[in-house]
Design an enzyme around this catalytic site. Structure first.
Site, PDB file in Angstrom:
ATOM      1  N   ASP A  93      36.206  32.479  54.769  1.00  0.00           N
ATOM      2  CA  ASP A  93      37.117  32.356  55.670  1.00  0.00           C
ATOM      3  C   ASP A  93      38.410  33.356  55.121  1.00  0.00           C
ATOM      4  OD1 ASP A  93      37.572  30.401  53.796  1.00  0.00           O
ATOM      5  OD2 ASP A  93      39.269  29.798  54.813  1.00  0.00           O
ATOM      6  N   GLU A 155      38.480  27.414  53.404  1.00  0.00           N
ATOM      7  CA  GLU A 155      39.309  27.313  52.093  1.00  0.00           C
ATOM      8  C   GLU A 155      40.877  27.738  52.734  1.00  0.00           C
ATOM      9  OE1 GLU A 155      41.928  28.530  48.653  1.00  0.00           O
ATOM     10  OE2 GLU A 155      41.431  29.588  50.459  1.00  0.00           O
TER      11      GLU A 155
END
Ligand SMILES: [Zn+2]
Length: 391
Positions: A93, A155
């Site tokens: 991400d 994250e």
């Protein structure tokens, strides 16, 4: 035996494919932050899964049961009997792209300029994903050690691994962990980060009045809360920019001999410092960055300039973040910061501290199997000493 030369050659050969793999990932706007399309993050998970499989990972799957919003992708490769297991980590991400006009090329159209690839996540952290994959490809899918890999999917937004790992310890059992989510000191110089600072963070609210009053009528003898807060903030550093929080020793320099010095020009550029703006604190950059404290204001609640009126401000708030060197107690730093702010508040202004958090820093062991400062000398943790696998 696999030599450094063999590895160089293998990496050189696969590089065009590695860059394509990175471009494929960077093209997907996998922003896990709330309010961005979910499907694109899931597409990045599927792409990562396919890339791991293609590199030779086995038992590749999405860990759907993570409590956060998005699956992590997991895979393994068995090593030869008796060899250590290495756990690799990265995340697929990315942060939102920010202001469009500040991009020289569209954030999700990976673009090469002067030998660098630009795009959101090209560095943080899709390069981490691809570096791990490339390493396995360089070994033709058969590395000389056991491998586990976890590629996280949220994250940047709300990592859920801290609760997931204790519930599934076997998935993460390893001798060595390599986190591919940090930068190099300079382009072309591989960098092993072995220590990260912790932090202590709080919100301080200062009040001097029960309500706002006109500054033309009351200004002069009546202190406003924002000036009081600014004076408090100004005491966090001395005139040279050293931390001057009561009780905190600014000169924590443990393990100084292991630090790599950063050229000032390289650092100024990386830090995006404006020309002529001075660096603060007189110690070496490496010592300040890795074994020193820092204090910053990361948020401020006060009237916006566009809403400014002729009023004395009755209350103001600041969010203050201290970076705390590894080996020092972040809880203690938080206590000292709290006491400091309460003590330095001028004019008996009311001070309230809230939303305090502290987390200790980390120092990796640098004498174990995984750490060989001079790869190629054939020490026990060195690539040389592990047998090349049968093809
Ligand atoms: Zn990252």
């Amino acid at each position: 035996m696999t030599t450094t030369q063999d590895m160089r050659q293998a990496v050189h050969q696969i590089m065009p494919t590695v860059i394509d793999t990175l471009k494929q990932l960077v093209s997907i706007p996998s922003i896990a932050t709330q309010g961005y399309p979910r499907e694109q993050v899931l597409e990045a998970a599927r792409t990562t899964e396919a890339q791991l499989k293609a590199a030779g990972f086995q038992q590749v799957r999405q860990l759907e049961e993570l409590s956060g919003g998005y699956p992590a992708v997991y895979g393994e490769i068995d090593g030869p009997p008796g060899t250590p297991t290495v756990l690799l980590y990265a995340h697929y991400d990315v942060q939102p792209p920010g202001r469009a006009q500040e991009w020289n090329s569209p954030p999700f159209e990976p673009t090469e300029r002067n030998g660098r690839l630009y795009g959101r996540g090209a560095a943080d952290d899709k390069s981490g994903v691809v570096a791990h994959i490339a390493t396995i490809q360089a070994f033709e899918g058969r590395p000389p050690v056991g491998i586990k890999i976890i590629i996280e999917g949220d994250e940047e937004f709300s990592s859920s691994l801290s609760t997931y790992i204790p519930q599934h310890p076997d998935l993460f059992k390893a001798d060595i962990i390599i986190i591919g989510d940090h930068g190099n000191i300079t382009v072309g110089q591989p960098t092993l980060t072995t220590t990260l600072r912790g932090y202590a963070e709080l919100t301080v609210e200062v009040r001097t009045l029960t309500d706002q009053v006109h500054n033309g009528v009351f200004g002069g003898p009546v202190p406003d809360a924002l000036v009081a807060l600014c004076r408090m903030i100004a005491t966090l550093h001395d005139k040279n920019g050293y931390i001057s929080i009561r009780g905190l020793d600014p000169n924590q320099q443990q393990e100084k001999n292991t630090l790599v010095e950063i050229p000032e020009e390289t650092f100024r550029k990386a830090a995006k410092l404006l020309p002529g703006v001075e660096l603060i604190g007189n110690a070496a950059l490496s010592a300040q960055l890795w074994t020193g404290y820092s204090a910053n204001v990361i948020g401020l609640d006060a009237p916006a300039t566009s809403d400014a009126s002729n009023a004395l401000i009755d209350r103001a708030r600041a969010r203050i973040n201290l970076r705390v060197p590894a080996g020092q107690s972040a809880e203690r730093a938080l206590e000292l910061l709290t006491q400091h702010l309460e003590t330095v508040a001028p004019w008996h202004a009311r001070v309230a501290i809230s939303d305090s958090h502290a987390s200790n820093g980390f120092v990796a062991k640098t004498d174990g199997l995984a750490y060989t400062p001079h790869l190629g000398r054939g020490g026990p943790g060195c690539l040389h000493s592990w047998p090349k696998r049968e093809r």
